[in-house]
Enzyme design. Structure first.
Site, PDB file in Angstrom:
ATOM      1  N   VAL A 180       0.842  -1.202   0.000  1.00 24.21           N
ATOM      2  CA  VAL A 180       0.000   0.000   0.000  1.00 24.21           C
ATOM      3  C   VAL A 180       0.875   1.249   0.000  1.00 24.21           C
ATOM      4  O   VAL A 180       0.656   2.184  -0.787  1.00 24.21           O
ATOM      5  CB  VAL A 180      -0.960   0.023   1.223  1.00 24.21           C
ATOM      6  CG1 VAL A 180      -1.787   1.297   1.221  1.00 24.21           C
ATOM      7  CG2 VAL A 180      -1.872  -1.194   1.225  1.00 24.21           C
ATOM      8  N   GLY A 181       1.875   1.267   0.873  1.00 23.16           N
ATOM      9  CA  GLY A 181       2.717   2.455   1.016  1.00 23.16           C
ATOM     10  C   GLY A 181       3.441   2.820  -0.275  1.00 23.16           C
ATOM     11  O   GLY A 181       3.446   3.989  -0.696  1.00 23.16           O
ATOM     12  N   ARG A 234      -3.435  -9.145   5.826  1.00 27.95           N
ATOM     13  CA  ARG A 234      -4.141 -10.418   6.034  1.00 27.95           C
ATOM     14  C   ARG A 234      -3.609 -11.527   5.148  1.00 27.95           C
ATOM     15  O   ARG A 234      -3.131 -11.292   4.052  1.00 27.95           O
ATOM     16  CB  ARG A 234      -5.620 -10.241   5.715  1.00 27.95           C
ATOM     17  CG  ARG A 234      -6.373  -9.612   6.828  1.00 27.95           C
ATOM     18  CD  ARG A 234      -7.858  -9.817   6.646  1.00 27.95           C
ATOM     19  NE  ARG A 234      -8.450  -8.973   5.634  1.00 27.95           N
ATOM     20  CZ  ARG A 234      -9.707  -9.087   5.240  1.00 27.95           C
ATOM     21  NH1 ARG A 234     -10.481 -10.034   5.740  1.00 27.95           N
ATOM     22  NH2 ARG A 234     -10.199  -8.270   4.339  1.00 27.95           N
ATOM     23  N   ASN A 269      -0.771  -5.756  15.254  1.00 28.24           N
ATOM     24  CA  ASN A 269      -0.771  -4.417  14.655  1.00 28.24           C
ATOM     25  C   ASN A 269      -0.977  -3.308  15.686  1.00 28.24           C
ATOM     26  O   ASN A 269      -0.445  -2.210  15.524  1.00 28.24           O
ATOM     27  CB  ASN A 269      -1.810  -4.334  13.527  1.00 28.24           C
ATOM     28  CG  ASN A 269      -1.285  -4.978  12.249  1.00 28.24           C
ATOM     29  OD1 ASN A 269      -0.124  -5.382  12.183  1.00 28.24           O
ATOM     30  ND2 ASN A 269      -2.123  -5.076  11.232  1.00 28.24           N
ATOM     31  N   HIS A 274     -14.990  -0.993   9.173  1.00 26.54           N
ATOM     32  CA  HIS A 274     -14.343  -1.604   8.014  1.00 26.54           C
ATOM     33  C   HIS A 274     -14.236  -3.093   8.308  1.00 26.54           C
ATOM     34  O   HIS A 274     -13.220  -3.578   8.774  1.00 26.54           O
ATOM     35  CB  HIS A 274     -12.963  -0.977   7.830  1.00 26.54           C
ATOM     36  CG  HIS A 274     -12.272  -1.401   6.569  1.00 26.54           C
ATOM     37  ND1 HIS A 274     -12.905  -1.467   5.360  1.00 26.54           N
ATOM     38  CD2 HIS A 274     -10.991  -1.756   6.326  1.00 26.54           C
ATOM     39  CE1 HIS A 274     -12.040  -1.853   4.441  1.00 26.54           C
ATOM     40  NE2 HIS A 274     -10.874  -2.038   4.996  1.00 26.54           N
TER      41      HIS A 274
END
Ligand code: APR
Length: 314
Positions: free
Chosen positions: A12-13, A81, A94, A174
């Protein structure tokens, strides 16, 4: 140009960094715990600049000093995940990582807005606010934009229409208790209920709830990242360009919709200050009920968090 730090330079980053550079939205600092990872990706991204014609600066680092002066810090650090895992399964590991990262951000970028991406999202945003002590308008999470994009995609695909002609919004947590607002959804201005049967709408809602897991099941070794990164970009742009755009985001409720002391997906006006206002839109009684159920579950998880997560661990 504003400075944006991205903590966690995984899928993602790094994708977010590329999108940000392509738009020349901000100067980017990448930070990761794995030695060399952020530096390597920053160099690679910088070398795409002459080809893709962007000039923004990018730096990779392991040192938090380098995030100083960031207007926005996006946290994507943590585990993603694997098949069979729910977002909640990531909670213990996390939350430790997020608490530690939040402490460092507080130290080196005390004026920043923090946008959290790490899952389980709403709970991680709560840990960040508690650990930093930042005002709630400067802490928010990305989920609603992504869940909404997925819902719109599924509706457009089902009807064979352009995605931009589908208006929808997804609120709530979410996770399994997300609340897609079928009541207010439209296709070219026409209510969704006129375009699809109730059973079909229910099926699309269910697929939206499981959309993340569907991708994890296919990828096996990672979770979704293109649509998540694109969703962060939209929110970052709204804030850094002070657009005052209303987007669904995980925000800290203080009485809105009858909800209190909980991070949950609600429509929020995003601008230079961060979450400038939580917007109360009309919901169907069933949607409001679902939102409260979602909040109840989140609050129970937040209440059970070990309190040392909110204190300095270093
Ligand atoms: N500090 C900085 N970076 C860290 C830390 C830490 N304490 N712990 C882990 N990281 C880094 C990892 O080294 C890795 O590069 O976070 C990055 C996570 O990247 P990926 O494993 O590729 O995960 P990604 O798909 O990017 O998802 C990140 O966002 O969407 C959510 O559920 C997803 O929680 C996950 C997060």
């Amino acid at each position: 140009m504003a400075k944006m730090a991205i903590i966690g330079t995984g899928n993602v980053g790094a994708t977010l960094a590329l999108l940000t550079l392509q738009r020349e939205l901000a100067e980017v600092v990448l930070l990761d715990i794995v030695p060399g990872l952020a530096q390597g990706k920053a160099l690679d991204l910088a070398q795409a600049g002459p080809v893709l014609r962007y000039d923004s600066r990018i730096k990779g680092t392991e040192k938090y000093e380098d995030i100083a002066g960031s207007a926005l810090v996006v946290i994507t650090a943590g585990l993603a995940r694997k098949p069979g895992m729910s977002r909640a399964d990531l909670l213990d590991k996390n939350s430790r990582i997020i608490s530690q990262v939040a402490g460092r951000v507080k130290e080196f970028a005390p004026e920043a807005i923090i946008l959290v991406v790490t899952n389980p999202l709403d709970v991680m945003a709560y840990v960040v606010m508690k650990r930093t002590g930042f005002p709630s308008k400067r802490v928010l999470g990305m989920a609603g934009v992504l869940d909404t994009a997925r819902f719109r995609f599924f509706i457009a695909q089902e009807l064979g229409v352009a995605q931009k002609d589908v208006e929808a919004m997804v609120l709530g947590s979410h996770g399994d208790r997300m609340v897609p607002l079928a009541g207010g959804s439209t296709v070219k201005g026409r209510p969704l209920s006129k375009a699809l049967s109730q059973a079909k709408i229910e099926a699309l809602i269910q697929r939206t709830r499981e959309a993340g897991a569907e991708i994890v099941g296919l990828l096996k070794e990672s979770s979704a990242f293109y649509a998540p990164a694109a969703s962060v970009l939209l929110m970052a742009e709204a804030m850094l360009k002070d657009k005052k755009q209303v987007l669904p985001a995980s925000v800290f409720a203080r009485g809105e919709y009858g909800l209190e002391d909980v991070f949950i997906g609600l429509p929020a006006r995003l601008g230079r200050e961060g979450v400038e206002e939580i917007i109360e839109i009309d919901l169907l009684p069933s949607e409001l009920k679902a939102l409260h159920k979602s909040a109840q579950e989140l609050k129970a998880i937040m209440a059970r968090l070990p309190k040392d997560l909110f204190e300095a661990q270093e």
